[in-house]
Design an enzyme around this catalytic site. Structure first.
Site, PDB file in Angstrom:
ATOM      1  N   HIS A 105     -18.531-103.279   2.274  1.00  0.00           N
ATOM      2  CA  HIS A 105     -17.595-103.104   1.173  1.00  0.00           C
ATOM      3  C   HIS A 105     -16.439-102.254   1.696  1.00  0.00           C
ATOM      4  O   HIS A 105     -16.672-101.224   2.334  1.00  0.00           O
ATOM      5  CB  HIS A 105     -18.257-102.349   0.015  1.00  0.00           C
ATOM      6  N   GLU A 151     -12.225-101.783  -2.127  1.00  0.00           N
ATOM      7  CA  GLU A 151     -12.485-102.059  -3.552  1.00  0.00           C
ATOM      8  C   GLU A 151     -11.765-100.951  -4.318  1.00  0.00           C
ATOM      9  O   GLU A 151     -10.735-101.207  -4.946  1.00  0.00           O
ATOM     10  CB  GLU A 151     -13.996-102.049  -3.836  1.00  0.00           C
TER      11      GLU A 151
END
Ligand code: HPA
Ligand code: ZN
Length: 329
Positions: free
Chosen positions: A194, A197
């Protein structure tokens, strides 16, 4: 269009299996295991899913998974999701799970793996749904804990397709995890992470340079750095974008503000995914539908997004070719 989107052979590359825990199953497992929930009803649970940012979601996400105790619980969680996904025209899922979140609660990796692998095998047999598995590290836990989990996972290396990096992003850049991801590559396991974000474009750069990831989860903030966009395009790095998640976690205010059209115009390799479908209001099909409502994309755009996902998924080449052929007709 709805019939077309449903029939499209869709692969989901960004799905936290713990985030697929629907309130109904949460109550069922709580009853089965004698776990007290801070809610009286399914309606009360859904009403609590009013998030202000990533952390406010993570608090409930970690609380909800406390009902998962036995291999059967992990199996039922995954099968419940696989059935729903298959019914929406999903043909492949790369699911990720958060072993440290369960180890902290005293649930062994063997318990987690037995349940998840059993469900993955059952899905392949009974739903014609192929699956890949991503072992995700929590970036807000010590690096040493991630390293320990990777060593503990050795008996199952042949079933783990990638390592990942998730949980609270701001203040937790990828750099410190470089050695853990290097060790994973040494064991034959690539990395995904990730990045971008809630975190800045530098974290996406770090995921590429320090962790050498082969896909970026989310990545939507890359648009703030034109040089990074050029690199992601040239290297054809797949981004696993989760539009409904971004709205629910207030990365963007509403679907029509979502950067997807700009990411698409920039020539990036995009895929559409659900992230945590039980918490964010829908699965892959709902995310495709939301894109159609917000951006009015035609069939060719959706076909390209579905093709990107099939090409980037952890699946056997023969199946990939068969699904790409199915997509083309
Ligand atoms: N971001 C970071 N960590 C997560 C998420 C997410 O969307 N879902 C589950 N863990
Ligand atoms: Zn995620």
């Amino acid at each position: 269009m709805d019939t077309f989107l449903k029939a499209l052979p869709k692969a989901e590359l960004h799905l936290h299996i713990e985030g697929s825990l629907e309130p109904e199953l949460m109550f069922g497992l709580a009853r089965r295991n004698g776990v007290d929930l801070p809610y009286q009803s399914v309606e009360e649970v859904r009403a609590a899913y009013d998030f202000s940012d990533l952390q406010s979601f993570l608090d409930l996400y970690y609380q909800g998974m406390a009902v998962l105790q036995t291999p059967r619980d992990f199996h039922d969680l995954a099968m419940d999701y696989f059935r729903r996904a298959a019914s929406e025209g999903v043909v492949h899922v790369d699911l990720s799970f958060d072993p440290q979140a369960h180890l902290k609660r005293g649930i062994g990796l063997d318990v987690q793996m037995e349940g998840l692998l059993g469900a993955m095998d059952e899905a392949e047999r009974e739903l014609d749904l192929s699956t890949g598995l991503i072992l995700s590290f929590l970036r807000d836990e010590p690096v040493a804990s991630a390293a320990e989990v990777l060593e503990q996972a050795q008996p199952w290396l042949d079933r783990i397709d990638a390592v990942g990096l998730d949980s609270a992003e701001m203040g937790y850049p990828p750099g410190p995890f470089a050695e853990v991801f290097r060790r994973a590559r040494e064991l034959g396991i690539p990395g995904v992470a990730h990045a971008g974000e809630e975190g800045p474009p530098e974290y996406i750069q770090g995921a590429l340079d320090d962790l050498q990831v082969i896909r970026v989860d989310h990545g939507v903030r890359c648009l703030e750095d034109p040089g990074l966009v050029r690199r992601l395009k040239e290297e054809r790095v797949p981004l696993t974008v989760c539009p409904l998640s971004n709205v629910r976690l207030k990365v963007v205010e509403r679907m029509t503000d979502h950067p997807l059209p700009r990411l698409l115009a920039a020539g990036l390799t995009l895929t559409i995914n659900s992230d945590d479908p039980a918490y964010f209001g829908g699965g892959v099909l709902d995310n495709y539908r939301a894109c159609h409502s917000a951006f009015g994309w035609g069939q060719e755009t959706f076909r390209q997004l579905a093709r990107n996902a099939l090409e980037a998924a952890f699946m056997p080449e023969a199946r990939r070719q068969a699904l790409l052929t199915e997509l083309a007709v």
